[in-house]
Design an enzyme around this catalytic site. Structure first.
Site, mmCIF file in Angstrom:
data_model
loop_
_atom_site.group_PDB
_atom_site.id
_atom_site.type_symbol
_atom_site.label_atom_id
_atom_site.label_comp_id
_atom_site.label_asym_id
_atom_site.label_seq_id
_atom_site.Cartn_x
_atom_site.Cartn_y
_atom_site.Cartn_z
ATOM 1 N N SER A 82 39.096 36.259 30.538
ATOM 2 C CA SER A 82 39.027 35.413 31.714
ATOM 3 C C SER A 82 40.365 35.478 32.444
ATOM 4 O O SER A 82 41.057 36.500 32.401
ATOM 5 C CB SER A 82 38.676 33.975 31.295
ATOM 6 N N ASP A 114 50.521 39.840 34.917
ATOM 7 C CA ASP A 114 50.575 41.161 34.320
ATOM 8 C C ASP A 114 51.378 42.108 35.226
ATOM 9 O O ASP A 114 50.876 42.523 36.252
ATOM 10 C CB ASP A 114 49.176 41.702 34.046
ATOM 11 N N GLU A 164 50.619 41.416 48.878
ATOM 12 C CA GLU A 164 50.330 40.745 47.613
ATOM 13 C C GLU A 164 51.527 39.984 47.070
ATOM 14 O O GLU A 164 51.378 38.908 46.473
ATOM 15 C CB GLU A 164 49.881 41.811 46.608
#
Length: 580
Positions: free
Chosen positions: A239, A343, A531
């Site tokens: 998730s 990440d 981003e």
């Protein structure tokens, strides 16, 4: 120590990669977003990925009748491994997203037969049997005359996807309602990204899309038992930060829907995160739940598959090769970090020695109990207690007691009184992680912190994490994209609203204005939002962030959302800020 059952499960998923992989032949260079020209790229003899039995999905998914859950690595076996090793695609995500031209079993059978024939060309084979997934272009020619606010409002339709026919046997998961994607290579719905996108949609008056997106997440929970990382079947084993309760809160604040409408899905998501917690002995872990020696239960990030990520296959193989550790343990930790949304970051790595960079090969995510994850689960427990109480459900007291126990454990294990910050906890080593990160803001955002804790955090963050262009992710410069000098929109929002919640309005406004000047400065120069941003400079000197496994992406969902929401709170920036 993990319990023995878990050790057996992870060992079964080991995947050995040969140490002498041949390089891509001359003339077969990587092609961005497309199958390479038919140069003679030959198949390479690599062992297949661990089988479906060895890399299982959660039990709830193994018999899921509603959708195809067989991921590309499992479906295509050695063909998948060979393509990912070959360098046919510049981005490891491209092939998992490709659409097969016929039945995959026929494709695999044809591959096994034809790859041994003289003159076989892997590029030709892939081009003949697969079509690249067509993601609608999230870029468009911006009008330089548009203000930042006008640009963002104009981007929502560009980034919105309609529910369309599911490409047969592709990795894309179908959804019943419209949704907003981040942009760039991220052409599907992502979990925690979407909350910050929804914050911006609310500021833009798009209650219609808010409700549709929330219903999509409810559908995912009902169908799969979790909200996956993103809506690809190769994400179904993990998730992301559990923000569905925050989405539901947002719907209620915007008077779009009642939070009680989503009580069944909130309960089921909680069950996903707490799976196995009731049976844990002190010092043992099962999936995402861990019981500390004193009996306190906290959570970590995890992934149910100890194999390379399909969307970053070659990168994970190379990291495991460099690690000197059993590969399946490295793969698990890489995947768990992907579940965190951070990440990658020094949060999950062994801290580097002086003069040495932080090395991704030292990753140990599953050994870390993250403060932001546990604060989110505390919030979920509190919301479940309230909503169950409103519904007359006897479980209200159970959830309230769970929240109270979690809050005590967070304070005991994650509050660093000397530094005046919340930190992550290394449960394997029995020590707090010493680094200050922007995750310390989550207890403020959710209202878990005490007033004196919030004041101490405000002082520490002001002294140690503020840079010219906004809030830094961490203090450490590592080369990983979730470390200094990068700044990310969601962390700015958590900090600004968390600080304001406790009355630290000056610092909240300062962070908001620095960040808006960064976003607006790059927009003024390049007419786009991206981003992530480097935050050493702001205004006209602002630039996009670096690091990570893929090029800087523009679009961009959560940047648009946070910028829109901050402008709604603080107004558009004066020109003097943009030229700082």
């Amino acid at each position: 120590m993990e319990n023995n059952d878990e050790r057996r499960a992870t060992s079964a998923g080991a995947y050995t990669v040969p140490r002498n992989d041949p390089a891509t032949p001359d003339g077969a260079g990587a092609v961005s977003g497309a199958v390479a020209a038919p140069a003679k790229v030959h198949a390479v003899a690599h062992p297949p990925l661990a089988s479906h039995r060895e890399c299982p999905l959660p039990h709830a998914l193994a018999s899921c009748p509603q959708a195809d859950t067989l991921s590309p690595a499992v479906r295509y076996g050695e063909l998948f491994v060979d393509v990912q090793h070959s360098g046919l695609f510049a981005d490891s995500k491209t092939f998992p997203d490709c659409i097969p031209g016929c039945d995959p079993e026929r494709i695999v059978a044809s591959y096994r037969q034809s790859r041994i024939e003289p003159g076989f060309c892997l590029a030709d084979f892939v081009q003949a049997h697969f079509t690249r997934a067509i993601v609608p272009d999230s870029h468009y020619v911006s009008d330089p005359a548009h203000t930042l606010r006008e640009h963002i409002d104009g981007l929502w339709p560009v980034l919105t996807r309609e529910p369309v026919a599911h490409p047969p046997l592709s990795s894309l998961l179908p959804l019943p309602h419209r949704y907003v994607v981040p942009g760039g290579r991220f052409g599907e719905l992502y979990y925690w990204d979407s909350y910050f996108t929804m914050v911006g949609l609310a500021a833009s008056g798009r209650g219609d899309l808010l409700l549709e997106m929330a219903r999509n997440f409810a559908y995912l929970i009902d169908t799969y038992g979790l909200v996956p990382n993103g809506t690809r079947n190769y994400y179904l084993s993990r998730s992301q930060p559990p923000v569905f309760a925050l989405m539901v809160d947002l719907l209620e604040r915007e008077q779009v829907a009642s939070a009680r409408d989503f009580l069944p899905q909130l309960r089921r998501e909680y069950e996903f995160w707490m799976d196995g917690a009731q049976a844990l002995c002190p010092g043992c872990a099962h999936r995402r739940a861990l019981c500390l020696p004193d009996g306190a239960v906290l959570n970590r990030y995890w992934d149910d598959r100890p194999c390379p990520r399909e969307e970053a296959f070659l990168e994970d193989v190379q990291t495991a090769e460099r690690s000197g550790r059993p590969h399946h343990l490295v793969f698990r930790d890489l995947r768990a970090a992907a579940e965190s949304g951070w990440d990658f970051s020094s949060r999950w790595l062994d801290l580097p020695l002086a003069g040495h960079p932080a090395d991704l090969a030292t990753i140990r995510t599953t050994a870390v109990l993250p403060v932001d994850l546990n604060a989110l689960l505390w919030h979920l427990e509190m919301r479940l207690a309230t909503l169950c109480g409103q519904a007359g459900d006897a479980d209200a007291d159970h959830f309230l007691a769970a929240a109270q126990r979690r809050e005590a454990a967070i304070r005991q294990y994650m509050w660093d009184a000397a530094a005046g910050i919340f930190v992550d906890y290394d449960w394997c080593r029995g020590t707090q992680r010493p680094c200050l990160t922007a995750a310390t803001m989550m207890p403020l955002y959710l209202g878990l912190a005490r007033a004196e804790e919030a004041a101490a955090i405000a002082r520490a963050v002001d002294a140690r994490l503020i840079d010219a262009g906004g809030l830094a992710t961490t203090e450490l410069t590592s080369g990983q994209q979730w470390d200094h000098p990068n700044g990310w929109a969601p962390l700015q929002w958590l900090a600004v609203r968390g600080l304001a919640r406790y009355g630290h309005d000056g610092l909240a406004r300062d962070i908001a204005q620095r960040w808006l000047a960064t976003v607006a400065g790059l927009y003024a120069r390049e007419c786009k939002l991206v981003e992530k941003y480097r935050i050493e400079a702001t205004g006209e000197r602002a630039r996009g962030g670096g690091g990570g496994e893929y090029p800087l992406q523009d679009g961009f969902g959560w940047t648009n959302g946070v910028a829109s929401a901050l402008m709604a709170l603080y107004g558009d920036l004066p020109a003097t800020c943009l030229n700082a």
